[in-house]
Scaffold this motif. Structure first.
Motif, PDB file in Angstrom:
ATOM      1  N   THR A 192       0.836  -1.258   0.160  1.00 42.51           N
ATOM      2  CA  THR A 192       0.157  -0.049  -0.162  1.00 42.51           C
ATOM      3  C   THR A 192       0.945   1.321  -0.187  1.00 42.51           C
ATOM      4  OG1 THR A 192      -1.814  -1.007   1.170  1.00 42.51           O
ATOM      5  CG2 THR A 192      -1.666   1.166   1.144  1.00 42.51           C
ATOM      6  N   LEU A 193       0.536   2.261  -0.905  1.00 41.85           N
ATOM      7  CA  LEU A 193       1.363   3.548  -0.827  1.00 41.85           C
ATOM      8  C   LEU A 193       0.426   4.423   0.188  1.00 41.85           C
ATOM      9  CD1 LEU A 193       3.593   5.546  -1.967  1.00 41.85           C
ATOM     10  CD2 LEU A 193       1.713   5.931  -3.748  1.00 41.85           C
ATOM     11  N   ILE A 225      -3.482   2.248  -2.961  1.00 43.86           N
ATOM     12  CA  ILE A 225      -3.330   3.674  -2.483  1.00 43.86           C
ATOM     13  C   ILE A 225      -4.119   3.953  -1.150  1.00 43.86           C
ATOM     14  CG2 ILE A 225      -2.799   6.160  -2.748  1.00 43.86           C
ATOM     15  CD1 ILE A 225      -2.127   4.947  -5.728  1.00 43.86           C
ATOM     16  N   SER A 226      -3.734   4.438  -0.214  1.00 47.14           N
ATOM     17  CA  SER A 226      -4.582   5.260   0.891  1.00 47.14           C
ATOM     18  C   SER A 226      -4.117   6.570   1.127  1.00 47.14           C
ATOM     19  CB  SER A 226      -4.219   4.385   2.306  1.00 47.14           C
ATOM     20  OG  SER A 226      -4.715   3.081   2.206  1.00 47.14           O
ATOM     21  N   VAL A 227      -5.021   7.531   1.141  1.00 43.17           N
ATOM     22  CA  VAL A 227      -4.563   8.936   1.179  1.00 43.17           C
ATOM     23  C   VAL A 227      -5.559   9.602   2.565  1.00 43.17           C
ATOM     24  CG1 VAL A 227      -5.007  11.117  -0.107  1.00 43.17           C
ATOM     25  CG2 VAL A 227      -4.573   8.972  -1.327  1.00 43.17           C
ATOM     26  N   ARG A 232      -8.107   4.509  -1.918  1.00 42.24           N
ATOM     27  CA  ARG A 232      -9.270   4.956  -0.874  1.00 42.24           C
ATOM     28  C   ARG A 232      -8.637   6.173  -0.042  1.00 42.24           C
ATOM     29  NH1 ARG A 232     -11.017  -0.990   1.403  1.00 42.24           N
ATOM     30  NH2 ARG A 232     -11.811  -1.925  -0.609  1.00 42.24           N
ATOM     31  N   VAL A 233      -9.731   7.153  -0.031  1.00 36.95           N
ATOM     32  CA  VAL A 233      -9.219   8.433   0.457  1.00 36.95           C
ATOM     33  C   VAL A 233      -9.997   8.716   1.842  1.00 36.95           C
ATOM     34  CG1 VAL A 233      -9.117  11.036   0.326  1.00 36.95           C
ATOM     35  CG2 VAL A 233      -9.001   9.459  -1.667  1.00 36.95           C
ATOM     36  N   ALA A 234      -9.471   9.166   3.037  1.00 40.92           N
ATOM     37  CA  ALA A 234     -10.307   9.484   4.257  1.00 40.92           C
ATOM     38  C   ALA A 234      -9.633  10.622   4.719  1.00 40.92           C
ATOM     39  CB  ALA A 234     -10.059   8.175   5.261  1.00 40.92           C
TER      40      ALA A 234
END
Length: 245
Positions: free
Chosen positions: A22-23, A77-79, A118-120
């Motif tokens: 995961t980036l 990717i997680s942001v 995915r963005v949180a």
């Protein structure tokens, strides 16, 4: 079973057990950070950082993300983003730029980086990197702004924006405890304000633990209550793995 079918079965098994890297991306008011995590959230790379540009529009920040991601190997990717996020769209961005309002950050990154995204909210992600998962746990990030996240038995209560709620003397938490406030009144007075905020939040939420993170957590000099602890800023990246669980 034929040799070919045996090989095919083995290849399918390898695919099923492939470790997904995961980036993790943390977009902040002063810096943009990235790190590659393994499937259980352990770092596979060092933390890379570049300053957040001014003005902090999507057209300025996205090229920095792409530069930081270049050469890294990842499958998803997680942001973490400093504002309200709904279904991959950034709805607010008080400390960045109005162009982020209703911006489809998830789709833009997926199109450019060819990986699911995915963005949180950034405080939510930092919380996932810090909490124990038992009882009521509150997370506050002290940086350019004042971020917050609330968890009950490890479950997130989404889009808690305490920073913009009234605190004292007609000001919000962010107006009294953001970076601009620290620069204006000095660290000693800022710490006294933080002490008052902790007491108020404790009465409001009756939390088991309050976690204080963000870039300005290192400036805390007051004695903290037993149920309050600071967390490393890198939790804002390490918590990104939780978006895929």
């Amino acid at each position: 079973m034929t040799l070919l079918s045996s090989v095919d079965s083995l290849d399918a098994k390898r695919l099923d057990t492939k470790q997904l890297n995961t980036l993790a991306i943390d977009i902040g008011g002063s810096g943009i950070k990235v790190m590659v995590l393994d499937e259980v959230g352990q770092p596979l790379s060092k933390r890379d950082r570049l300053d957040t540009p001014e003005p902090a529009q999507p057209s300025a920040i996205l090229p920095i993300i792409f530069k930081l991601a270049a050469g890294k190997e990842f499958d998803r990717i997680s942001v973490g983003f400093p504002g309200v996020v709904r279904q991959g769209r950034t709805m607010t961005a008080v400390n960045l730029h109005p162009d982020w309002q209703n911006y489809d950050l998830q789709k833009r990154l997926e199109d450019k980086l060819s990986a699911p995204v995915r963005v949180a909210n950034d405080a939510d992600i930092q919380g996932f990197g810090a909490i124990q998962g038992s009882g009521v746990e509150l997370v506050v990030t002290l940086g350019t702004g004042f971020g917050s996240a609330l968890f009950v038995d490890g479950t997130l209560v989404p889009n808690l924006e305490l920073g913009h709620h009234p605190f004292r003397k007609g000001d919000t938490y962010e107006e009294q405890l953001g970076r601009a406030a620290m620069d204006e009144v000095g660290k000693a007075k800022w710490n006294r304000r933080l002490e008052k905020a902790i007491a108020k939040l404790d009465r409001a939420f009756n939390y088991q633990v309050l976690y204080l993170g963000g870039g300005n957590a290192k400036e805390i000099t007051i004695d903290l209550p037993d149920n309050v602890q600071t967390v490393r800023n890198v939790a804002g990246l390490l918590g990104g793995i939780a978006l895929w669980k």
